[in-house]
Design a protein around this motif. Structure first.
Motif, PDB file in Angstrom:
ATOM      1  N   ALA A 196      -2.179  -2.761  -5.813  1.00  0.00           N
ATOM      2  CA  ALA A 196      -3.132  -3.310  -4.841  1.00  0.00           C
ATOM      3  C   ALA A 196      -4.374  -2.432  -4.726  1.00  0.00           C
ATOM      4  CB  ALA A 196      -2.459  -3.448  -3.478  1.00  0.00           C
ATOM      5  N   TRP A 197      -4.179  -1.125  -4.767  1.00  0.00           N
ATOM      6  CA  TRP A 197      -5.316  -0.202  -4.673  1.00  0.00           C
ATOM      7  C   TRP A 197      -6.220  -0.351  -5.893  1.00  0.00           C
ATOM      8  CZ3 TRP A 197      -6.679   4.304  -7.553  1.00  0.00           C
ATOM      9  CH2 TRP A 197      -7.721   5.050  -6.989  1.00  0.00           C
ATOM     10  N   ARG A 198      -5.597  -0.415  -7.064  1.00  0.00           N
ATOM     11  CA  ARG A 198      -6.402  -0.553  -8.284  1.00  0.00           C
ATOM     12  C   ARG A 198      -7.179  -1.861  -8.276  1.00  0.00           C
ATOM     13  NH1 ARG A 198      -2.069   0.381 -12.145  1.00  0.00           N
ATOM     14  NH2 ARG A 198      -1.098   1.958 -10.825  1.00  0.00           N
ATOM     15  N   ARG A 199      -6.547  -2.900  -7.762  1.00  0.00           N
ATOM     16  CA  ARG A 199      -7.245  -4.176  -7.675  1.00  0.00           C
ATOM     17  C   ARG A 199      -8.425  -4.061  -6.702  1.00  0.00           C
ATOM     18  NH1 ARG A 199      -3.223  -7.782  -5.862  1.00  0.00           N
ATOM     19  NH2 ARG A 199      -2.128  -7.405  -7.811  1.00  0.00           N
ATOM     20  N   GLN A 200      -8.177  -3.382  -5.613  1.00  0.00           N
ATOM     21  CA  GLN A 200      -9.217  -3.239  -4.594  1.00  0.00           C
ATOM     22  C   GLN A 200     -10.412  -2.423  -5.082  1.00  0.00           C
ATOM     23  OE1 GLN A 200      -8.120  -3.785  -0.795  1.00  0.00           O
ATOM     24  NE2 GLN A 200      -9.197  -2.078   0.117  1.00  0.00           N
ATOM     25  N   ARG A 201     -10.175  -1.538  -6.038  1.00  0.00           N
ATOM     26  CA  ARG A 201     -11.259  -0.690  -6.534  1.00  0.00           C
ATOM     27  C   ARG A 201     -12.431  -1.502  -7.069  1.00  0.00           C
ATOM     28  NH1 ARG A 201     -11.320   4.279  -7.920  1.00  0.00           N
ATOM     29  NH2 ARG A 201     -13.507   3.825  -7.690  1.00  0.00           N
ATOM     30  N   ALA A 202     -12.172  -2.732  -7.476  1.00  0.00           N
ATOM     31  CA  ALA A 202     -13.282  -3.586  -7.921  1.00  0.00           C
ATOM     32  C   ALA A 202     -14.270  -3.801  -6.786  1.00  0.00           C
ATOM     33  CB  ALA A 202     -12.738  -4.935  -8.410  1.00  0.00           C
TER      34      ALA A 202
ATOM     35  N   SER B 199     -19.502  -6.202  -8.943  1.00  0.00           N
ATOM     36  CA  SER B 199     -20.117  -6.654  -7.685  1.00  0.00           C
ATOM     37  C   SER B 199     -19.348  -6.154  -6.452  1.00  0.00           C
ATOM     38  CB  SER B 199     -20.199  -8.187  -7.618  1.00  0.00           C
ATOM     39  OG  SER B 199     -20.896  -8.676  -8.721  1.00  0.00           O
ATOM     40  N   PRO B 200     -19.276  -4.847  -6.293  1.00  0.00           N
ATOM     41  CA  PRO B 200     -18.505  -4.298  -5.164  1.00  0.00           C
ATOM     42  C   PRO B 200     -19.159  -4.613  -3.818  1.00  0.00           C
ATOM     43  CG  PRO B 200     -19.773  -2.562  -6.213  1.00  0.00           C
ATOM     44  CD  PRO B 200     -19.934  -3.777  -7.079  1.00  0.00           C
ATOM     45  N   ASP B 201     -18.359  -4.602  -2.765  1.00  0.00           N
ATOM     46  CA  ASP B 201     -18.891  -4.733  -1.404  1.00  0.00           C
ATOM     47  C   ASP B 201     -19.371  -3.388  -0.890  1.00  0.00           C
ATOM     48  OD1 ASP B 201     -18.146  -7.494  -1.017  1.00  0.00           O
ATOM     49  OD2 ASP B 201     -16.079  -6.775  -1.031  1.00  0.00           O
ATOM     50  N   LEU B 202     -18.849  -2.321  -1.504  1.00  0.00           N
ATOM     51  CA  LEU B 202     -19.164  -0.971  -1.048  1.00  0.00           C
ATOM     52  C   LEU B 202     -19.371  -0.059  -2.251  1.00  0.00           C
ATOM     53  CD1 LEU B 202     -19.183   1.155   1.329  1.00  0.00           C
ATOM     54  CD2 LEU B 202     -16.810   1.589   0.722  1.00  0.00           C
ATOM     55  N   LEU B 203     -20.467   0.685  -2.191  1.00  0.00           N
ATOM     56  CA  LEU B 203     -20.716   1.685  -3.225  1.00  0.00           C
ATOM     57  C   LEU B 203     -20.928   3.025  -2.536  1.00  0.00           C
ATOM     58  CD1 LEU B 203     -21.306   2.344  -6.230  1.00  0.00           C
ATOM     59  CD2 LEU B 203     -23.705   1.786  -5.791  1.00  0.00           C
TER      60      LEU B 203
ATOM     61  N   PRO C 197      -4.706   0.347   0.549  1.00  0.00           N
ATOM     62  CA  PRO C 197      -3.395   0.415  -0.102  1.00  0.00           C
ATOM     63  C   PRO C 197      -3.122   1.836  -0.615  1.00  0.00           C
ATOM     64  CG  PRO C 197      -4.777  -1.332  -1.067  1.00  0.00           C
ATOM     65  CD  PRO C 197      -5.651  -0.522  -0.167  1.00  0.00           C
ATOM     66  N   ALA C 198      -1.871   2.168  -0.823  1.00  0.00           N
ATOM     67  CA  ALA C 198      -1.492   3.503  -1.306  1.00  0.00           C
ATOM     68  C   ALA C 198      -2.181   3.793  -2.635  1.00  0.00           C
ATOM     69  CB  ALA C 198       0.017   3.583  -1.473  1.00  0.00           C
ATOM     70  N   ILE C 199      -2.623   5.051  -2.792  1.00  0.00           N
ATOM     71  CA  ILE C 199      -3.326   5.461  -4.011  1.00  0.00           C
ATOM     72  C   ILE C 199      -2.498   5.110  -5.239  1.00  0.00           C
ATOM     73  CG2 ILE C 199      -4.223   7.437  -5.318  1.00  0.00           C
ATOM     74  CD1 ILE C 199      -4.807   8.851  -2.804  1.00  0.00           C
ATOM     75  N   ASP C 200      -3.168   4.560  -6.235  1.00  0.00           N
ATOM     76  CA  ASP C 200      -2.558   4.246  -7.527  1.00  0.00           C
ATOM     77  C   ASP C 200      -1.593   3.063  -7.489  1.00  0.00           C
ATOM     78  OD1 ASP C 200      -3.991   5.902  -9.115  1.00  0.00           O
ATOM     79  OD2 ASP C 200      -2.594   7.586  -8.971  1.00  0.00           O
TER      80      ASP C 200
ATOM     81  N   ILE D  25     -10.968  -4.095 -17.286  1.00  0.00           N
ATOM     82  CA  ILE D  25      -9.903  -3.592 -16.412  1.00  0.00           C
ATOM     83  C   ILE D  25      -9.576  -4.607 -15.319  1.00  0.00           C
ATOM     84  CG2 ILE D  25      -9.390  -1.874 -14.605  1.00  0.00           C
ATOM     85  CD1 ILE D  25     -10.865   0.190 -16.345  1.00  0.00           C
ATOM     86  N   HIS D  26     -10.622  -5.216 -14.757  1.00  0.00           N
ATOM     87  CA  HIS D  26     -10.394  -6.149 -13.656  1.00  0.00           C
ATOM     88  C   HIS D  26     -10.296  -7.598 -14.130  1.00  0.00           C
ATOM     89  CE1 HIS D  26     -10.558  -3.065 -10.598  1.00  0.00           C
ATOM     90  NE2 HIS D  26     -11.614  -2.560 -11.196  1.00  0.00           N
TER      91      HIS D  26
END
Ligand SMILES: Nc1ncnc2c1ncn2[C@@H]1O[C@H](COP(=O)(O)OP(=O)(O)O)[C@@H](O)[C@H]1O
Ligand SMILES: [Mg+2]
Length: 327
Positions: free
Chosen positions: A87-93, A173-177, A81-84, A122-123
């Protein structure tokens, strides 16, 4: 290990404006110059190369922390998703980053407990009681005593800071670090501890790890798959053990040959220090002035990354599986 990649980057380009340049980013040097890669679920993808090769920039582009000039990234099958955006902020989790400087990544005015709780707040994860438990579980997971929760960053060591930073990054619990040089600010014995912590967490949580480092020994220790960067491009990629046992690209060969042997802690001079960096406009292979295999044709066209056997990719106009076999 087949199936869709968790993260896929296609032809990423990022230029930075040269200092005081009149023409802006369009004329700037390419910090990242056409990088494509795929990270599979649960694997450790090592991104290695000398300082200035574009590793950190690539890491930021992968998470959408910075805008690409061109190219695209998709995560779990959908474009980032577009930065900021919300959707992007949600995805950051689901995609987190550990930056190079551990103390600098923590807020000096917040206790360790507050820093670990912050991403959960935050999440919107859990109520106060559940978050408290989660913070304790995170401290356990990274090998820190629960009594540290009440302390401030200045009251703990650099290695403990890095454990807190990692705990915070895995809180959701991210999928990617993505870890950018997570060991380089630490002393040698702490480096070994943090490396094994990352390996252990990665196996236990099952997240994918992008491990960015200029330290080939650490990359070899941790990675399943390795990509070698040189001046903004991936020059070689493949199974980690394969790459270290049988490097094909002359640059990778030189890097691997320069890995200090056990007990030898004297750093070898950098390969890049032996010759001036070629101007970014130069045509042809950027490595050719340092390359023992350079042929006339290397000045004409820039090699693209091409697939050889067993998942190996090499960007070199001269080398092939057969030539390396003979060498
Ligand atoms: N914010 C920035 N502004 C200008 N130039 C940058 C910036 N970030 C990185 N660069 C330049 O881009 C190139 C790649 O940098 P970087 O991605 O930090 O490499 P690495 O992490 O491999 O050391 C370097 O030449 C660096 O000076
Ligand atoms: Mg860097």
């Amino acid at each position: 290990m087949s199936g869709r990649a968790l993260l896929e980057a296609t032809d990423l380009v990022k230029r930075y404006r040269a200092n005081g340049g009149l023409f802006g980013a369009a004329r700037g040097a390419r910090a990242v110059d056409g990088v494509s890669l795929a990270v599979r679920r649960g694997e450790t993808f090592g991104l290695v190369g000398e300082s200035g090769s574009g590793k950190s920039t690539t890491g930021r582009l992968l998470l959408g922390l910075e805008k690409t000039d061109s190219g695209s990234v998709s995560f779990d099958g959908a474009p980032l998703p577009a930065i900021d955006s919300v959707a992007w902020r949600r995805q950051r989790a689901r995609m987190q980053m550990v930056f190079q400087d551990p103390p600098g990544s923590l807020d000096p005015r917040m206790t360790i407990r507050e820093q670990l709780e912050e991403p959960l707040v935050i999440h919107g994860m859990g109520n106060k009681g559940a978050r408290r438990e989660r913070v304790e579980a995170l401290l356990d997971a990274v090998g820190l005593g629960r009594e540290l929760a009440a302390r401030y960053p200045r009251q703990i060591s650099g290695g403990q800071c890095q454990r807190v930073v990692i705990a915070r990054a895995i809180a959701t619990s991210p999928d990617l670090l993505v870890c950018d040089e997570p060991l380089s600010a630490l002393d040698v014995s702490t480096q070994a501890q943090i490396a094994s912590l990352l390996k252990d967490l990665q196996a236990r949580i099952g997240m994918a790890l992008v491990f960015i480092s200029h330290d080939l020994r650490a990359v070899r220790q941790l990675s399943d798959h390795v990509a070698v960067m040189y001046l903004g491009r991936i020059v070689e990629e493949g199974n980690a053990q394969d790459i270290f046992d049988r490097p094909l690209h002359p640059y990778t060969k030189a890097l691997v040959a320069a890995i200090p042997k056990f007990g030898d802690d004297h750093a070898r001079p950098s390969l890049l220090e032996s010759a001036p960096a070629p101007p970014h406009e130069a045509t042809g292979c950027k490595f050719r002035s340092n390359c023992p295999l350079a042929a006339a044709s290397c000045a004409a066209t820039a090699p693209v990354l091409r697939s050889l056997r067993a998942g190996r990719k090499v960007a070199c106009g001269v080398v092939s599986d057969e030539t390396s076999e003979a060498a």
